[in-house]
Enzyme design. Structure first.
Site, PDB file in Angstrom:
ATOM      1  N   ALA A 169      36.083  33.083  51.951  1.00  0.00           N
ATOM      2  CA  ALA A 169      37.226  32.860  52.831  1.00  0.00           C
ATOM      3  C   ALA A 169      38.480  32.982  51.983  1.00  0.00           C
ATOM      4  CB  ALA A 169      37.144  31.461  53.427  1.00  0.00           C
TER       5      ALA A 169
ATOM      6  N   GLY B 150      32.149  32.662  52.163  1.00  0.00           N
ATOM      7  CA  GLY B 150      32.194  33.296  53.489  1.00  0.00           C
ATOM      8  C   GLY B 150      31.731  34.739  53.457  1.00  0.00           C
TER       9      GLY B 150
ATOM     10  N   GLU C 137      28.140  34.571  53.708  1.00  0.00           N
ATOM     11  CA  GLU C 137      27.838  34.112  55.076  1.00  0.00           C
ATOM     12  C   GLU C 137      27.969  35.260  56.083  1.00  0.00           C
ATOM     13  OE1 GLU C 137      29.003  29.484  55.331  1.00  0.00           O
ATOM     14  OE2 GLU C 137      30.612  30.758  54.502  1.00  0.00           O
TER      15      GLU C 137
ATOM     16  N   GLU D  21      31.222  27.198  47.215  1.00  0.00           N
ATOM     17  CA  GLU D  21      32.204  26.310  47.856  1.00  0.00           C
ATOM     18  C   GLU D  21      32.237  24.928  47.201  1.00  0.00           C
ATOM     19  OE1 GLU D  21      31.197  29.302  51.112  1.00  0.00           O
ATOM     20  OE2 GLU D  21      30.234  28.400  49.377  1.00  0.00           O
TER      21      GLU D  21
HETATM   22  N1  T1G Z   1      40.763  33.500  48.315  1.00  0.00           N
HETATM   23  C1  T1G Z   1      42.005  33.850  47.902  1.00  0.00           C
HETATM   24  N2  T1G Z   1      42.291  34.413  46.680  1.00  0.00           N
HETATM   25  C2  T1G Z   1      41.258  34.621  45.867  1.00  0.00           C
HETATM   26  C3  T1G Z   1      39.923  34.267  46.216  1.00  0.00           C
HETATM   27  C4  T1G Z   1      39.701  33.688  47.502  1.00  0.00           C
HETATM   28  N3  T1G Z   1      38.484  33.341  47.923  1.00  0.00           N
HETATM   29  N4  T1G Z   1      39.128  34.590  45.183  1.00  0.00           N
HETATM   30  C5  T1G Z   1      39.913  35.119  44.230  1.00  0.00           C
HETATM   31  N5  T1G Z   1      41.183  35.142  44.623  1.00  0.00           N
HETATM   32  C6  T1G Z   1      42.334  35.670  43.874  1.00  0.00           C
HETATM   33  C7  T1G Z   1      42.633  34.863  42.609  1.00  0.00           C
HETATM   34  O1  T1G Z   1      43.455  33.785  42.886  1.00  0.00           O
HETATM   35  C8  T1G Z   1      43.325  35.916  41.754  1.00  0.00           C
HETATM   36  O2  T1G Z   1      44.641  36.024  42.200  1.00  0.00           O
HETATM   37  C9  T1G Z   1      42.599  37.199  42.117  1.00  0.00           C
HETATM   38  O3  T1G Z   1      41.975  36.951  43.382  1.00  0.00           O
HETATM   39  C10 T1G Z   1      41.532  37.560  41.141  1.00  0.00           C
HETATM   40  O4  T1G Z   1      40.692  36.444  40.966  1.00  0.00           O
HETATM   41  C11 T1G Z   1      34.020  29.518  55.010  1.00  0.00           C
HETATM   42  C12 T1G Z   1      35.051  27.836  52.983  1.00  0.00           C
HETATM   43  C13 T1G Z   1      35.671  36.489  42.993  1.00  0.00           C
HETATM   44  C14 T1G Z   1      34.405  35.775  41.000  1.00  0.00           C
HETATM   45  O5  T1G Z   1      34.976  30.248  45.767  1.00  0.00           O
HETATM   46  O6  T1G Z   1      35.180  32.912  42.008  1.00  0.00           O
HETATM   47  O7  T1G Z   1      34.335  30.959  51.529  1.00  0.00           O
HETATM   48  O8  T1G Z   1      45.771  35.270  40.158  1.00  0.00           O
HETATM   49  O9  T1G Z   1      41.240  36.087  38.518  1.00  0.00           O
HETATM   50  O10 T1G Z   1      37.784  36.557  37.280  1.00  0.00           O
HETATM   51  O11 T1G Z   1      32.225  28.972  53.686  1.00  0.00           O
HETATM   52  O12 T1G Z   1      37.914  34.966  41.861  1.00  0.00           O
HETATM   53  O13 T1G Z   1      45.466  37.697  40.586  1.00  0.00           O
HETATM   54  O14 T1G Z   1      47.039  36.348  42.013  1.00  0.00           O
HETATM   55  O15 T1G Z   1      39.339  34.851  39.625  1.00  0.00           O
HETATM   56  O16 T1G Z   1      37.366  38.766  38.435  1.00  0.00           O
HETATM   57  C15 T1G Z   1      34.411  30.723  48.386  1.00  0.00           C
HETATM   58  C16 T1G Z   1      36.419  32.334  44.433  1.00  0.00           C
HETATM   59  C17 T1G Z   1      35.708  30.470  49.075  1.00  0.00           C
HETATM   60  C18 T1G Z   1      35.133  32.521  45.125  1.00  0.00           C
HETATM   61  C19 T1G Z   1      36.532  37.104  40.762  1.00  0.00           C
HETATM   62  N6  T1G Z   1      34.625  31.728  47.361  1.00  0.00           N
HETATM   63  N7  T1G Z   1      36.748  33.434  43.555  1.00  0.00           N
HETATM   64  O17 T1G Z   1      36.751  36.579  39.511  1.00  0.00           O
HETATM   65  O18 T1G Z   1      39.185  37.330  39.215  1.00  0.00           O
HETATM   66  S1  T1G Z   1      35.541  29.148  50.246  1.00  0.00           S
HETATM   67  C20 T1G Z   1      34.903  31.399  46.104  1.00  0.00           C
HETATM   68  C21 T1G Z   1      36.098  33.610  42.378  1.00  0.00           C
HETATM   69  C22 T1G Z   1      34.634  29.825  51.518  1.00  0.00           C
HETATM   70  C23 T1G Z   1      33.441  29.582  53.637  1.00  0.00           C
HETATM   71  C24 T1G Z   1      34.196  28.875  52.589  1.00  0.00           C
HETATM   72  C25 T1G Z   1      36.605  34.708  41.504  1.00  0.00           C
HETATM   73  C26 T1G Z   1      35.779  36.019  41.605  1.00  0.00           C
HETATM   74  P1  T1G Z   1      45.778  36.348  41.192  1.00  0.00           P
HETATM   75  P2  T1G Z   1      40.109  36.092  39.498  1.00  0.00           P
HETATM   76  P3  T1G Z   1      37.748  37.361  38.502  1.00  0.00           P
END
Ligand code: T1G
Length: 690
Positions: A66, A105, A108, A128
């Protein structure tokens, strides 16, 4: 090709409709992406030529979750649940084509598809829990139905990213297609599924694995017991477990309701707010306002480390793990042999390194007794004894030996790096790389910018930190930099509190319950009370002197602040209690009852205040950097966001009021920072400081 919206297009390839998302950086499920998926599904279902549908992403990854930046904002665009219903309810098979990381998500959405294919480098996960949340789009009900209850529990409470090969083995993906051929591989797979009339597998309907766990509550009881220590203080892991219990004991739709209720509780709570803050704070720390991302960097292909002790060895391992050859320099052969042997032992003991990997890494290590062996290194890191005269002697020699353009770094944990740089003719090449022990394990790297450190050197070290798997925070030169300087505040108060009547185990309990892994007194018993203590010079002037003179030097002597049983379990010590009492009375004071609240505030608020001073002095770029330092280097519980976030959470007016009260009672060491006073006067908080 039909452009559904700015981030989505629909194509027909043969008899397969392909929905392509392209929303950098990570195709997060923002409103436009959800709208795109909804529009793409509608287009595919309306396209009579399309017998099957593929959902694929461009850029570095499949949907990585998400869009976290949308949390807490107004609901816009299509709802994720409606998108999933359109996919799962489709009359045509829908296939998710996965590359990069299908997370949260994103996974999902893939679980709502009827089939999933992936390239070998892909990984899938539901992380999450790391954001203080749980999968809120059916993941808690669908994942256990595919991978089984135990695996789902492990994946959801660890947030681990599971490699494609294992995903295939556990049934999470149906086929691995060749690297670089995802699109054609997925289209071919979809065509085959449609042509063979294979069933539209709805994960929500495959109940065998959850039914198999019904009537076995011990699965959950054992899992909770086995992970109690790891989950201590966190809410999200328990909530994830309850959702899997619902998947086992409730029908799918009812389980979804349970998931939504528990998700709602978490997302509106302070823990998730703190953990989401930490997620972005970590990424923010990599951005240096006056060192733009395109600043030229110095290639680092060979590293030198001076000092083969615990720190030097750990530092070397980081580069060896990243494929960079390292030369370690020691003064004596036995010290060098000991250092190299320790590194090998660390690899042999580690659960991750296979024997062949250990050999590959050890082959990148060279030992030497001669500093000139470092002449052609791109980066040299000094990790010698923490004395200014020794450091300056080493840097003067390095300045003469090392090639032009080499980076000269010191691992000092608090000495003045400008003074160290002053003995070289290239202060622009001098920087602090402050690793934390054990250096091959701890994620934090305090990168210390000295007065003359060049932007190229800073940019190089910030990027290199990422390459060796560290979380880098750029700080300025001041005694103890950011981490140790703030630690000094807590230590000072902890030591004063026991001289007023609090017991060491009271202070430790309050900080442990706050969420630190260990309190300061248990920590010093573990490290040894006699570090830096000299028997001949000890005159019983401090509690530590008295304890050490009584051979109560910590766990290693079975007694220190605490008494220890044969299994090194600590218990409060009547001996220490008596020593403290006598000491206080001898100093002319009377021991008093100190409340837990006072202990916490006296230990934590001066840390927040010191953070404000550090910001005032521009020794840290932003408040969140200070929080990243404390969460990744000093055990600050991530669900409390870090000292600065916690200050905002408590309310800066309260922190200021308490600091002023302490100052009035106990003196100027509690003098409020100017920034703290200004923010309170302006009704602002640290989060207003960008
Ligand atoms: N939403 C918004 N921005 C995101 C994002 C996300 N989910 N994931 C990454 N970014 C932005 C991050 O801030 C950065 O921005 C850029 O992307 C690169 O990220 C309904 C509730 C995917 C493994 O927890 O683990 O889904 O600093 O530097 O090292 O059930 O990002 O460049 O401006 O980390 O290559 C669940 C979170 C969400 C994954 C890539 N998902 N992301 O790593 O790059 S909750 C996560 C990561 C959800 C649902 C629920 C990592 C990555 P900027 P990065 P990276």
């Amino acid at each position: 090709m039909t452009e559904i919206n700015a981030v989505t297009r629909y194509d027909l390839e043969g008899d397969v409709g392909v929905i392509t998302l392209n929303s950098p950086p990570v195709n997060a499920l923002s409103a436009p992406v959800r709208d795109g998926l909804a529009g793409g599904m509608a287009a595919a279902l309306a396209d009579d030529k399309a017998k099957a549908v593929v959902i694929i992403c461009e850029g570095r990854t499949f949907i990585a979750g998400a869009d976290i930046t949308e949390f807490g904002g107004p609901q816009r665009g299509a709802s994720l649940f409606d998108v999933q219903d359109a996919i799962e309810g489709s009359t045509k098979p829908v296939i998710a084509a996965i590359h990069g990381t299908a997370l949260g998500g994103g996974l999902e959405v893939a679980l709502a598809c009827h089939y999933r294919v992936a390239v070998p480098s892909a990984r899938c996960g539901l992380p999450e829990v790391n954001l203080g949340l749980l999968p809120g789009a059916g993941g808690t009900q669908r994942l256990p139905r595919i991978v089984g209850v135990e695996k789902a529990l492990e994946m959801m409470t660890s947030g681990t990213h599971v490699p494609a090969k294992e995903c295939l083995a556990i049934g999470l993906v149906d086929e691995i297609v060749p690297e670089g051929e995802l699109r054609q591989g997925a289209v071919a797979f979809a065509h085959r599924i449609a042509a063979e009339g294979r069933p539209l597998k709805k994960v929500r309907e495959s109940n065998e694995k959850v039914e198999a766990a019904r009537g076995h509550p011990e699965i959950f009881a054992n899992f909770r017991k086995a992970n109690a220590r790891r989950f201590r203080g966190f809410l999200a892991p328990e909530y994830n477990i309850r959702c899997v219990e619902a998947a086992v004991n409730e029908p799918f739709e009812q389980g979804l309701q349970t998931e939504r209720r528990l998700f709602g509780e978490l997302i509106s709570g302070p823990q998730s707010a703190a953990q989401r803050y930490a997620f972005f704070a970590e990424r923010q720390a990599a951005k240096i306002p006056d060192v733009p991302d395109d600043t030229p960097v110095i290639p680092v292909n060979k590293v030198g480390v001076i000092g083969g002790g615990t720190m030097g060895g750990g530092i070397a391992m980081n580069f060896m793990n990243a494929g960079i050859p390292v030369t370690i320099v020691e003064v004596k052969q036995e010290a060098l042999d000991r250092g190299v042997a320790t590194i090998r032992r660390n690899y042999e003991r580690s659960r991750t390194a296979k024997p062949e990997e250990t050999e590959a890494r050890m082959s990148r290590l060279t030992g030497s007794l001669d500093l000139s062996a470092l002449a052609d290194c791109d980066l040299v890191i000094e990790a010698v004894f923490e004395r200014m005269d020794i450091k300056k002697e080493v840097f003067a020699k390095l300045d003469a030996i090392c090639k032009p353009g080499a980076i000269l770094a010191t691992n000092t944990s608090g000495l003045n790096i400008d003074e160290i740089a002053s003995v070289t003719k290239r202060p622009e090449a001098v920087i602090g790389l402050h690793f934390f022990s054990p250096a091959n394990v701890m994620k934090l790297l305090e990168i210390v910018r000295a007065d003359h450190t060049s932007k190229e050197v800073i940019a190089t070290c910030m990027k290199l930190a990422r390459r060796i798997g560290k979380i880098a925070v750029l700080v300025g030169v001041c005694p103890g930099f950011v981490g140790n300087r703030i630690l000094g505040q807590r230590q000072r108060e902890a030591n004063k509190l026991i001289m007023e009547g609090a017991m060491p185990w009271d202070v430790d309990r309050v900080l442990y319950d706050f969420g630190f892994p260990m309190g300061p007194f248990a920590m010093s018993d573990l490290a040894g009370l006699d570090i830096g203590w000299v028997k001949e010079r000890s005159k019983g002037e401090t509690i530590r002197d008295v304890l050490c003179e009584m051979d109560r030097r910590g766990q290693k002597t079975g007694a220190g602040w605490y008494d220890y049983d044969e299994n090194r379990n600590a218990k409060p010590s009547p001996v220490t209690e008596k020593i403290l009492h006598d000491f206080i009375v001898k100093s002319g004071a009377n021991p008093r009852k100190v409340s837990d609240e006072e202990i916490l505030e006296r230990c934590i608020y001066p840390m927040i205040n010191e953070g404000a001073k550090i910001l005032d002095e521009k020794k840290a770029i932003r408040p969140s950097d200070i929080d990243v330092v404390w969460e990744n280097g000093y055990g600050w519980p991530v669900y409390r966001g870090g000292p600065m976030w916690y200050g905002d959470h408590v309310g800066l007016p309260k922190v200021l009021e308490k600091m002023q009260a302490f100052q009035a009672q106990m003196g100027d060491q509690f003098k409020p920072a100017g920034l703290l006073e200004r923010l309170v006067a302006e009704g602002k908080s640290f989060s207003d400081l960008k």
